[in-house]
Design a protein around this motif. Structure first.
Motif, PDB file in Angstrom:
ATOM      1  N   ILE A 134     -88.031 -68.902 -60.306  1.00  0.00           N
ATOM      2  CA  ILE A 134     -87.275 -70.070 -60.773  1.00  0.00           C
ATOM      3  C   ILE A 134     -87.086 -70.014 -62.276  1.00  0.00           C
ATOM      4  CG2 ILE A 134     -87.398 -72.574 -61.075  1.00  0.00           C
ATOM      5  CD1 ILE A 134     -88.777 -72.609 -58.248  1.00  0.00           C
ATOM      6  N   LYS A 135     -88.140 -69.669 -62.988  1.00  0.00           N
ATOM      7  CA  LYS A 135     -88.047 -69.598 -64.445  1.00  0.00           C
ATOM      8  C   LYS A 135     -87.041 -68.543 -64.901  1.00  0.00           C
ATOM      9  CE  LYS A 135     -92.630 -71.459 -65.194  1.00  0.00           C
ATOM     10  NZ  LYS A 135     -94.016 -71.208 -65.584  1.00  0.00           N
ATOM     11  N   GLY A 136     -86.822 -67.510 -64.092  1.00  0.00           N
ATOM     12  CA  GLY A 136     -85.894 -66.441 -64.445  1.00  0.00           C
ATOM     13  C   GLY A 136     -84.451 -66.701 -64.040  1.00  0.00           C
ATOM     14  N   LEU A 137     -84.200 -67.809 -63.349  1.00  0.00           N
ATOM     15  CA  LEU A 137     -82.847 -68.095 -62.874  1.00  0.00           C
ATOM     16  C   LEU A 137     -81.934 -68.591 -63.990  1.00  0.00           C
ATOM     17  CD1 LEU A 137     -83.588 -69.902 -59.504  1.00  0.00           C
ATOM     18  CD2 LEU A 137     -82.691 -67.614 -59.831  1.00  0.00           C
ATOM     19  N   SER A 138     -80.656 -68.424 -63.747  1.00  0.00           N
ATOM     20  CA  SER A 138     -79.644 -68.946 -64.655  1.00  0.00           C
ATOM     21  C   SER A 138     -78.548 -69.561 -63.804  1.00  0.00           C
ATOM     22  CB  SER A 138     -79.083 -67.824 -65.526  1.00  0.00           C
ATOM     23  OG  SER A 138     -78.254 -68.364 -66.516  1.00  0.00           O
ATOM     24  N   PHE A 139     -77.617 -70.213 -64.435  1.00  0.00           N
ATOM     25  CA  PHE A 139     -76.525 -70.837 -63.697  1.00  0.00           C
ATOM     26  C   PHE A 139     -75.408 -69.823 -63.449  1.00  0.00           C
ATOM     27  CE2 PHE A 139     -76.482 -71.895 -68.152  1.00  0.00           C
ATOM     28  CZ  PHE A 139     -75.253 -71.412 -68.572  1.00  0.00           C
ATOM     29  N   TYR A 140     -74.500 -70.145 -62.518  1.00  0.00           N
ATOM     30  CA  TYR A 140     -73.431 -69.228 -62.136  1.00  0.00           C
ATOM     31  C   TYR A 140     -72.156 -69.519 -62.913  1.00  0.00           C
ATOM     32  CZ  TYR A 140     -76.467 -68.002 -58.296  1.00  0.00           C
ATOM     33  OH  TYR A 140     -77.528 -67.565 -57.564  1.00  0.00           O
ATOM     34  N   LEU A 141     -71.525 -68.464 -63.381  1.00  0.00           N
ATOM     35  CA  LEU A 141     -70.239 -68.593 -64.055  1.00  0.00           C
ATOM     36  C   LEU A 141     -69.097 -68.219 -63.128  1.00  0.00           C
ATOM     37  CD1 LEU A 141     -71.222 -67.117 -67.534  1.00  0.00           C
ATOM     38  CD2 LEU A 141     -71.030 -69.524 -66.872  1.00  0.00           C
ATOM     39  N   SER A 142     -69.406 -67.599 -61.986  1.00  0.00           N
ATOM     40  CA  SER A 142     -68.413 -67.206 -60.996  1.00  0.00           C
ATOM     41  C   SER A 142     -68.331 -68.279 -59.909  1.00  0.00           C
ATOM     42  CB  SER A 142     -68.799 -65.865 -60.369  1.00  0.00           C
ATOM     43  OG  SER A 142     -68.084 -65.651 -59.178  1.00  0.00           O
ATOM     44  N   GLU A 143     -67.137 -68.814 -59.701  1.00  0.00           N
ATOM     45  CA  GLU A 143     -66.968 -69.864 -58.696  1.00  0.00           C
ATOM     46  C   GLU A 143     -67.266 -69.361 -57.288  1.00  0.00           C
ATOM     47  OE1 GLU A 143     -63.665 -73.091 -57.091  1.00  0.00           O
ATOM     48  OE2 GLU A 143     -63.143 -71.746 -58.721  1.00  0.00           O
ATOM     49  N   SER A 144     -66.866 -68.137 -56.970  1.00  0.00           N
ATOM     50  CA  SER A 144     -67.108 -67.605 -55.629  1.00  0.00           C
ATOM     51  C   SER A 144     -68.604 -67.412 -55.381  1.00  0.00           C
ATOM     52  CB  SER A 144     -66.354 -66.298 -55.410  1.00  0.00           C
ATOM     53  OG  SER A 144     -66.766 -65.320 -56.336  1.00  0.00           O
ATOM     54  N   GLU A 145     -69.336 -66.935 -56.392  1.00  0.00           N
ATOM     55  CA  GLU A 145     -70.790 -66.774 -56.251  1.00  0.00           C
ATOM     56  C   GLU A 145     -71.463 -68.136 -56.112  1.00  0.00           C
ATOM     57  OE1 GLU A 145     -74.568 -65.055 -55.941  1.00  0.00           O
ATOM     58  OE2 GLU A 145     -72.583 -64.260 -55.594  1.00  0.00           O
ATOM     59  N   LEU A 146     -70.987 -69.110 -56.864  1.00  0.00           N
ATOM     60  CA  LEU A 146     -71.537 -70.460 -56.775  1.00  0.00           C
ATOM     61  C   LEU A 146     -71.326 -71.034 -55.373  1.00  0.00           C
ATOM     62  CD1 LEU A 146     -72.773 -73.010 -57.989  1.00  0.00           C
ATOM     63  CD2 LEU A 146     -70.473 -73.655 -58.737  1.00  0.00           C
ATOM     64  N   LYS A 147     -70.149 -70.859 -54.811  1.00  0.00           N
ATOM     65  CA  LYS A 147     -69.862 -71.369 -53.471  1.00  0.00           C
ATOM     66  C   LYS A 147     -70.757 -70.700 -52.426  1.00  0.00           C
ATOM     67  CE  LYS A 147     -65.154 -72.940 -54.152  1.00  0.00           C
ATOM     68  NZ  LYS A 147     -63.744 -72.794 -53.807  1.00  0.00           N
ATOM     69  N   ARG A 148     -70.983 -69.406 -52.578  1.00  0.00           N
ATOM     70  CA  ARG A 148     -71.857 -68.690 -51.651  1.00  0.00           C
ATOM     71  C   ARG A 148     -73.281 -69.219 -51.730  1.00  0.00           C
ATOM     72  NH1 ARG A 148     -75.375 -64.807 -51.246  1.00  0.00           N
ATOM     73  NH2 ARG A 148     -75.394 -64.127 -53.387  1.00  0.00           N
ATOM     74  N   GLN A 149     -73.762 -69.416 -52.934  1.00  0.00           N
ATOM     75  CA  GLN A 149     -75.114 -69.932 -53.131  1.00  0.00           C
ATOM     76  C   GLN A 149     -75.244 -71.378 -52.641  1.00  0.00           C
ATOM     77  OE1 GLN A 149     -77.852 -68.346 -54.022  1.00  0.00           O
ATOM     78  NE2 GLN A 149     -76.773 -66.416 -54.286  1.00  0.00           N
ATOM     79  N   LEU A 150     -74.203 -72.180 -52.830  1.00  0.00           N
ATOM     80  CA  LEU A 150     -74.226 -73.558 -52.334  1.00  0.00           C
ATOM     81  C   LEU A 150     -74.302 -73.593 -50.812  1.00  0.00           C
ATOM     82  CD1 LEU A 150     -71.704 -75.402 -54.672  1.00  0.00           C
ATOM     83  CD2 LEU A 150     -74.160 -75.804 -54.481  1.00  0.00           C
ATOM     84  N   LYS A 151     -73.610 -72.671 -50.149  1.00  0.00           N
ATOM     85  CA  LYS A 151     -73.676 -72.614 -48.689  1.00  0.00           C
ATOM     86  C   LYS A 151     -75.095 -72.270 -48.245  1.00  0.00           C
ATOM     87  CE  LYS A 151     -71.844 -70.445 -44.511  1.00  0.00           C
ATOM     88  NZ  LYS A 151     -73.017 -70.883 -43.808  1.00  0.00           N
ATOM     89  N   ASP A 152     -75.717 -71.290 -48.903  1.00  0.00           N
ATOM     90  CA  ASP A 152     -77.102 -70.929 -48.580  1.00  0.00           C
ATOM     91  C   ASP A 152     -78.035 -72.118 -48.794  1.00  0.00           C
ATOM     92  OD1 ASP A 152     -76.270 -68.375 -48.001  1.00  0.00           O
ATOM     93  OD2 ASP A 152     -77.055 -67.472 -49.836  1.00  0.00           O
ATOM     94  N   THR A 153     -77.825 -72.843 -49.891  1.00  0.00           N
ATOM     95  CA  THR A 153     -78.657 -74.003 -50.198  1.00  0.00           C
ATOM     96  C   THR A 153     -78.470 -75.094 -49.151  1.00  0.00           C
ATOM     97  OG1 THR A 153     -78.531 -73.508 -52.547  1.00  0.00           O
ATOM     98  CG2 THR A 153     -79.161 -75.747 -51.958  1.00  0.00           C
ATOM     99  N   THR A 154     -77.212 -75.331 -48.771  1.00  0.00           N
ATOM    100  CA  THR A 154     -76.920 -76.346 -47.753  1.00  0.00           C
ATOM    101  C   THR A 154     -77.556 -75.968 -46.422  1.00  0.00           C
ATOM    102  OG1 THR A 154     -74.848 -76.910 -48.857  1.00  0.00           O
ATOM    103  CG2 THR A 154     -75.061 -77.564 -46.547  1.00  0.00           C
ATOM    104  N   ASP A 155     -77.444 -74.704 -46.052  1.00  0.00           N
ATOM    105  CA  ASP A 155     -78.061 -74.240 -44.803  1.00  0.00           C
ATOM    106  C   ASP A 155     -79.579 -74.440 -44.848  1.00  0.00           C
ATOM    107  OD1 ASP A 155     -75.536 -73.474 -43.969  1.00  0.00           O
ATOM    108  OD2 ASP A 155     -75.867 -71.326 -44.294  1.00  0.00           O
ATOM    109  N   GLY A 156     -80.186 -74.112 -45.962  1.00  0.00           N
ATOM    110  CA  GLY A 156     -81.631 -74.277 -46.111  1.00  0.00           C
ATOM    111  C   GLY A 156     -82.046 -75.741 -46.048  1.00  0.00           C
TER     112      GLY A 156
END
Length: 107
Positions: free
Chosen positions: A29-51
């Motif tokens: 978590i400490k090593g994470l950063s935010f996404y600048l790519s909209e497509s990558e953000l959408k993919r990660q949001l889907k994973d988060t929603t599924d979780g």
């Protein structure tokens, strides 16, 4: 000034790390950063929603801290005799893995 500090992402990561069960998760978590790519953000949001949906359906997964098992496993592979506390940690880890497996198959 660092963009993460300006948008207070560092404070979000600090709170998030406080909720993590394992030290490894806290480090990640400490090593994470935010996404600048909209497509990558959408993919990660889907994973988060599924979780989130999985947790809402089944509850929090049984995730004990099993990080310390690594040294016991290495010692066993080298043929060393494990101490009783190490054997107990191995047993608890195996039980936790079985619970997690049962949890993941409950979907």
């Amino acid at each position: 000034m660092d963009i993460e500090k300006r948008i207070e992402f560092d404070k979000i990561k600090e709170k998030w790390a406080g909720l993590a069960v394992t030290e490894k998760a806290k480090e990640m978590i400490k090593g994470l950063s935010f996404y600048l790519s909209e497509s990558e953000l959408k993919r990660q949001l889907k994973d988060t929603t599924d979780g989130r949906e999985l947790i809402e359906k089944l509850g929090t997964p049984p995730l004990p801290d099993v990080w310390e098992i690594k040294e016991s496993t290495k010692a066993a592979v080298r043929g060393e005799c494990l101490a009783p506390y190490q054997l107990e940690r191995v047993e608890k880890t195996l039980v936790a893995i079985k619970r997690l497996k049962d949890y993941s198959h409950s979907t």
